[in-house]
Structure formats: C-alpha cells, structure tokens
Design a protein around this motif. Structure first.
Motif, PDB file in Angstrom:
ATOM      1  N   GLY A  27       0.785  -1.227   0.000  1.00 24.54           N
ATOM      2  CA  GLY A  27       0.000   0.000   0.000  1.00 24.54           C
ATOM      3  C   GLY A  27       0.816   1.276   0.000  1.00 24.54           C
ATOM      4  O   GLY A  27       0.234   2.367   0.016  1.00 24.54           O
ATOM      5  N   ALA A  28       2.130   1.183  -0.047  1.00 29.63           N
ATOM      6  CA  ALA A  28       2.952   2.395  -0.061  1.00 29.63           C
ATOM      7  C   ALA A  28       2.784   3.170  -1.360  1.00 29.63           C
ATOM      8  O   ALA A  28       2.928   4.392  -1.397  1.00 29.63           O
ATOM      9  N   VAL A  29       2.505   2.457  -2.451  1.00 27.71           N
ATOM     10  CA  VAL A  29       2.173   3.096  -3.722  1.00 27.71           C
ATOM     11  C   VAL A  29       0.664   3.089  -3.864  1.00 27.71           C
ATOM     12  O   VAL A  29       0.010   2.074  -3.630  1.00 27.71           O
ATOM     13  N   ASN A  30       0.100   4.235  -4.265  1.00 30.83           N
ATOM     14  CA  ASN A  30      -1.348   4.411  -4.269  1.00 30.83           C
ATOM     15  C   ASN A  30      -1.685   5.479  -5.311  1.00 30.83           C
ATOM     16  O   ASN A  30      -1.163   6.593  -5.235  1.00 30.83           O
ATOM     17  N   PRO A  31      -2.544   5.196  -6.287  1.00 25.48           N
ATOM     18  CA  PRO A  31      -2.835   6.196  -7.320  1.00 25.48           C
ATOM     19  C   PRO A  31      -3.634   7.395  -6.834  1.00 25.48           C
ATOM     20  O   PRO A  31      -3.776   8.364  -7.576  1.00 25.48           O
ATOM     21  N   LEU A  32      -4.126   7.374  -5.599  1.00 26.26           N
ATOM     22  CA  LEU A  32      -4.813   8.544  -5.047  1.00 26.26           C
ATOM     23  C   LEU A  32      -3.915   9.341  -4.109  1.00 26.26           C
ATOM     24  O   LEU A  32      -4.379  10.010  -3.190  1.00 26.26           O
ATOM     25  N   VAL A  33      -2.609   9.298  -4.357  1.00 19.46           N
ATOM     26  CA  VAL A  33      -1.643  10.009  -3.524  1.00 19.46           C
ATOM     27  C   VAL A  33      -1.540  11.488  -3.903  1.00 19.46           C
ATOM     28  O   VAL A  33      -0.811  12.246  -3.250  1.00 19.46           O
ATOM     29  N   GLY A  34      -2.279  11.921  -4.922  1.00 17.90           N
ATOM     30  CA  GLY A  34      -2.158  13.306  -5.386  1.00 17.90           C
ATOM     31  C   GLY A  34      -2.397  14.338  -4.301  1.00 17.90           C
ATOM     32  O   GLY A  34      -1.660  15.321  -4.182  1.00 17.90           O
ATOM     33  N   ALA A  35      -3.422  14.135  -3.461  1.00 18.69           N
ATOM     34  CA  ALA A  35      -3.703  15.105  -2.397  1.00 18.69           C
ATOM     35  C   ALA A  35      -2.591  15.118  -1.353  1.00 18.69           C
ATOM     36  O   ALA A  35      -2.309  16.165  -0.750  1.00 18.69           O
ATOM     37  N   SER A  36      -1.953  13.977  -1.140  1.00 12.74           N
ATOM     38  CA  SER A  36      -0.831  13.912  -0.189  1.00 12.74           C
ATOM     39  C   SER A  36       0.339  14.748  -0.694  1.00 12.74           C
ATOM     40  O   SER A  36       0.978  15.488   0.072  1.00 12.74           O
ATOM     41  N   LEU A  37       0.632  14.633  -1.996  1.00 13.53           N
ATOM     42  CA  LEU A  37       1.707  15.433  -2.583  1.00 13.53           C
ATOM     43  C   LEU A  37       1.364  16.919  -2.529  1.00 13.53           C
ATOM     44  O   LEU A  37       2.202  17.756  -2.183  1.00 13.53           O
ATOM     45  N   ALA A  38       0.112  17.249  -2.847  1.00 14.60           N
ATOM     46  CA  ALA A  38      -0.296  18.649  -2.825  1.00 14.60           C
ATOM     47  C   ALA A  38      -0.220  19.232  -1.419  1.00 14.60           C
ATOM     48  O   ALA A  38       0.151  20.396  -1.224  1.00 14.60           O
ATOM     49  N   SER A  39      -0.549  18.438  -0.411  1.00 11.58           N
ATOM     50  CA  SER A  39      -0.519  18.934   0.959  1.00 11.58           C
ATOM     51  C   SER A  39       0.886  19.299   1.404  1.00 11.58           C
ATOM     52  O   SER A  39       1.075  20.227   2.198  1.00 11.58           O
ATOM     53  N   LEU A  40       1.875  18.597   0.875  1.00 10.27           N
ATOM     54  CA  LEU A  40       3.263  18.925   1.220  1.00 10.27           C
ATOM     55  C   LEU A  40       3.823  20.064   0.373  1.00 10.27           C
ATOM     56  O   LEU A  40       4.957  20.495   0.588  1.00 10.27           O
ATOM     57  N   GLY A  41       3.049  20.543  -0.598  1.00  9.79           N
ATOM     58  CA  GLY A  41       3.487  21.675  -1.404  1.00  9.79           C
ATOM     59  C   GLY A  41       3.760  21.372  -2.847  1.00  9.79           C
ATOM     60  O   GLY A  41       3.977  22.291  -3.650  1.00  9.79           O
ATOM     61  N   TYR A  42       3.736  20.080  -3.235  1.00 10.23           N
ATOM     62  CA  TYR A  42       3.960  19.723  -4.630  1.00 10.23           C
ATOM     63  C   TYR A  42       2.599  19.688  -5.315  1.00 10.23           C
ATOM     64  O   TYR A  42       2.078  18.651  -5.667  1.00 10.23           O
ATOM     65  N   ASP A  43       2.047  20.890  -5.484  1.00 10.65           N
ATOM     66  CA  ASP A  43       0.676  21.030  -5.963  1.00 10.65           C
ATOM     67  C   ASP A  43       0.652  21.599  -7.371  1.00 10.65           C
ATOM     68  O   ASP A  43       1.698  21.810  -7.995  1.00 10.65           O
ATOM     69  N   ALA A  44      -0.533  21.864  -7.886  1.00 11.06           N
ATOM     70  CA  ALA A  44      -0.676  22.317  -9.267  1.00 11.06           C
ATOM     71  C   ALA A  44      -0.005  23.658  -9.512  1.00 11.06           C
ATOM     72  O   ALA A  44       0.413  23.959 -10.634  1.00 11.06           O
ATOM     73  N   ASP A  45       0.110  24.488  -8.473  1.00 14.94           N
ATOM     74  CA  ASP A  45       0.746  25.800  -8.612  1.00 14.94           C
ATOM     75  C   ASP A  45       2.208  25.801  -8.181  1.00 14.94           C
ATOM     76  O   ASP A  45       2.841  26.861  -8.141  1.00 14.94           O
ATOM     77  N   TYR A  46       2.722  24.622  -7.835  1.00 16.53           N
ATOM     78  CA  TYR A  46       4.113  24.511  -7.357  1.00 16.53           C
ATOM     79  C   TYR A  46       4.379  25.509  -6.230  1.00 16.53           C
ATOM     80  O   TYR A  46       5.396  26.216  -6.220  1.00 16.53           O
ATOM     81  N   THR A  47       3.472  25.581  -5.263  1.00 18.29           N
ATOM     82  CA  THR A  47       3.659  26.530  -4.170  1.00 18.29           C
ATOM     83  C   THR A  47       4.765  26.090  -3.218  1.00 18.29           C
ATOM     84  O   THR A  47       5.381  26.929  -2.562  1.00 18.29           O
ATOM     85  N   PHE A  48       4.990  24.777  -3.108  1.00 18.69           N
ATOM     86  CA  PHE A  48       5.950  24.211  -2.157  1.00 18.69           C
ATOM     87  C   PHE A  48       5.684  24.718  -0.742  1.00 18.69           C
ATOM     88  O   PHE A  48       6.597  24.919   0.054  1.00 18.69           O
ATOM     89  N   HIS A  49       4.402  24.930  -0.461  1.00 18.97           N
ATOM     90  CA  HIS A  49       3.973  25.314   0.889  1.00 18.97           C
ATOM     91  C   HIS A  49       3.556  24.060   1.635  1.00 18.97           C
ATOM     92  O   HIS A  49       2.581  23.393   1.274  1.00 18.97           O
ATOM     93  N   ASP A  50       4.275  23.749   2.686  1.00 21.77           N
ATOM     94  CA  ASP A  50       4.060  22.518   3.433  1.00 21.77           C
ATOM     95  C   ASP A  50       2.916  22.697   4.420  1.00 21.77           C
ATOM     96  O   ASP A  50       3.044  23.405   5.418  1.00 21.77           O
ATOM     97  N   ALA A  51       1.790  22.030   4.134  1.00 19.84           N
ATOM     98  CA  ALA A  51       0.646  22.067   5.036  1.00 19.84           C
ATOM     99  C   ALA A  51       0.578  20.831   5.918  1.00 19.84           C
ATOM    100  O   ALA A  51      -0.395  20.653   6.663  1.00 19.84           O
ATOM    101  N   GLY A  52       1.581  19.981   5.840  1.00 23.96           N
ATOM    102  CA  GLY A  52       1.612  18.789   6.679  1.00 23.96           C
ATOM    103  C   GLY A  52       1.209  17.544   5.915  1.00 23.96           C
ATOM    104  O   GLY A  52       0.475  17.610   4.927  1.00 23.96           O
ATOM    105  N   PRO A  53       1.674  16.394   6.377  1.00 22.98           N
ATOM    106  CA  PRO A  53       1.396  15.146   5.661  1.00 22.98           C
ATOM    107  C   PRO A  53      -0.026  14.655   5.886  1.00 22.98           C
ATOM    108  O   PRO A  53      -0.581  14.778   6.974  1.00 22.98           O
ATOM    109  N   ILE A  54      -0.603  14.113   4.830  1.00 22.19           N
ATOM    110  CA  ILE A  54      -1.877  13.402   4.947  1.00 22.19           C
ATOM    111  C   ILE A  54      -1.743  12.083   4.189  1.00 22.19           C
ATOM    112  O   ILE A  54      -1.143  12.032   3.119  1.00 22.19           O
TER     113      ILE A  54
END
Length: 260
Positions: free
Chosen positions: A85-112
């Motif tokens: 389960g370490a690989v998961n195709p719904l990991v997009g929100a987890s990446l976005a929460s750490l800042g690797y989002d659509a706007d490349y904000t790189f603002h870390d909101a914490g892991p989910i």
C-alpha cells in the motif's frame, strides 16, 4: 550516452526530453510525438486545470477512460500489492498537501495519508474511469515511463535507425547498445556507475530531482509513502531495467519501499 547523427531536445511534462536517432526526424513525425505527449498530459496531468484527472478531482463521477487507463492502473494496483500500500494512485492530495501542488507553491501544510480503500473509490472497468467521490489521481509512479513507451512506439514506425528516447533520465533504447551513466543522487556532476542498455528501458528515481524545504527546514521530496503521506527517508535513488519503460519506471518506484 553515445552520440548519434540527430538529436531533438524539447521540454514537456516538466522535464527535458532528448530523442537521438541516426537520421533526423521529419516534421510530421515530430508533430505526432508532440501530439501524443499533449494528449497524455491532457488526460493525466494533475498540474493542468483542464485535464481529465483534474475534472475528476473537482467533482468525482465517471468519464470515458482515457487511453492507457487500464495499462497504468492495473500496474499501479500491482505496485500497491507489492509495496503493502505504499504506492497508491490517489496520492495526489498527499503530494499537494506537502506543497507539490498544481501551482508549485511548495507550501508545506503537513502530511496526509492517501485513502487506503482506494480500490473502492476508483474504478477503471468497462471503458469508464470513475471516482465515487472527488480525489486526485496521480500516476507519477510510472506515468513518465508510460509516455516514453508511447513516444518510442511512434518512432518505431519510422525509418530512423537506432533510437534513444530520454525523458529526464527515464529512457528507452532500440538498436545499438547505449552506455548510460547513473547519476549520483547527491552530486549531479558525478556518476556512481554505468549500465549498458540494449533494446530495453532504464528508468531512475531519486529524491534530489523534485525537492523543497518544509516549514521546519527539513527537506521534502516527491517520493511519498502513501500510507503516511511522508517522504521516504531510507533510500536516495533507484534504477531499474526492463523491456519497456513503464515497467522499469514502476519497478524503480517500488524499490523505494520494503517489499518492493
């Protein structure tokens, strides 16, 4: 990589591509490659608001399955099984929460963590791609390798001789062998080894390519354990060789995790 007669370099999907062939690619072939990349990006990019996965992220529901849905999501399901389960195709929100989002904000909101019941939420049978509720699909575990495979498929139908398709270190070779340097993950000016590739694909993954500082000053990167939403800390780089680039890319990702 040894030099051939013609090299075409361009930027796409956030990385630099180089296609090396014995003979220059005609304009219509370059146009077909560009169209193939754009179609894949419009379907699967979580960085484009007009992509199909972005539409599903906003509203959920069901859409006609984009090309490659079955090939990629079947492979991602196998990766999920192989890595517990370490690989998961719904990991997009987890990446976005750490800042690797659509706007490349790189603002870390914490892991989910990504949803562990993703197979109940996401389906791809009967020609439909469906989400029971909005969620952000991310195929980064093998998507670039799949696209290398698709571009190579275009070129194999042309009279170009030997072919090397290199998408930022994920590459496929047809024809004469190519010696590939394995980049040191902490010093891109150095190689820690060389591997000869013949009629196969070599893909790499490393924590230094997409990395940014967290709010606490620690370094974050894009290789996440979906079960925790945290970046992997025990492995810095992986490489894999396989007959096709999607398989090599998938294996390189799996190798970051116990059981991979």
């Amino acid at each position: 990589m040894s030099t051939a007669a013609a090299s075409w370099r361009f930027d796409a999907i956030g990385t630099t591509w180089e296609i090396v062939t014995e003979r220059s690619l005609p304009g219509p072939v370059q146009d077909e490659v560009t169209a193939r990349i754009d179609a894949f990006d419009r379907a699967w990019s979580r960085f484009r608001p007009d992509s199909e996965v972005s539409a599903l992220a906003r509203a959920g529901g069901s859409i006609p399955a984009p090309p490659d849905a079955v090939a990629m999501l079947d492979a991602l399901a196998a990766l999920a099984d192989a890595t517990g389960g370490a690989v998961n195709p719904l990991v997009g929100a987890s990446l976005a929460s750490l800042g690797y989002d659509a706007d490349y904000t790189f603002h870390d909101a914490g892991p989910i963590a990504a949803p562990g019941d993703w197979r109940e939420r996401l389906t791809w049978q009967g020609g439909r791609l469906a989400l029971s509720e909005p969620a952000l699909i991310d195929v980064g575990a093998l998507g670039k390798g799949r696209l290398v495979f698709l571009v190579l498929d275009v070129l194999l139908h042309t009279e170009t001789g030997d072919i090397t398709v290199d998408a930022g270190g994920d590459l496929a070779v047809r024809g004469r062998p190519q010696r590939i340097g394995l980049e040191h993950p902490f010093d891109p000016r150095r190689a820690i080894g060389v591997w000869e590739v013949t009629d196969a694909a070599l893909c790499a993954s490393a924590i230094n390519r997409r990395a940014w500082p967290s709010a606490t000053g620690a370094t974050l990167h894009h290789v996440l354990d979906a079960r925790t939403g945290q970046p992997v800390r025990t492995i810095a780089a992986t490489w894999a060789v396989a007959p096709d680039a999607m398989t090599a890319d998938a294996i390189a990702t799996a190798l970051f995790f116990d059981g991979g």
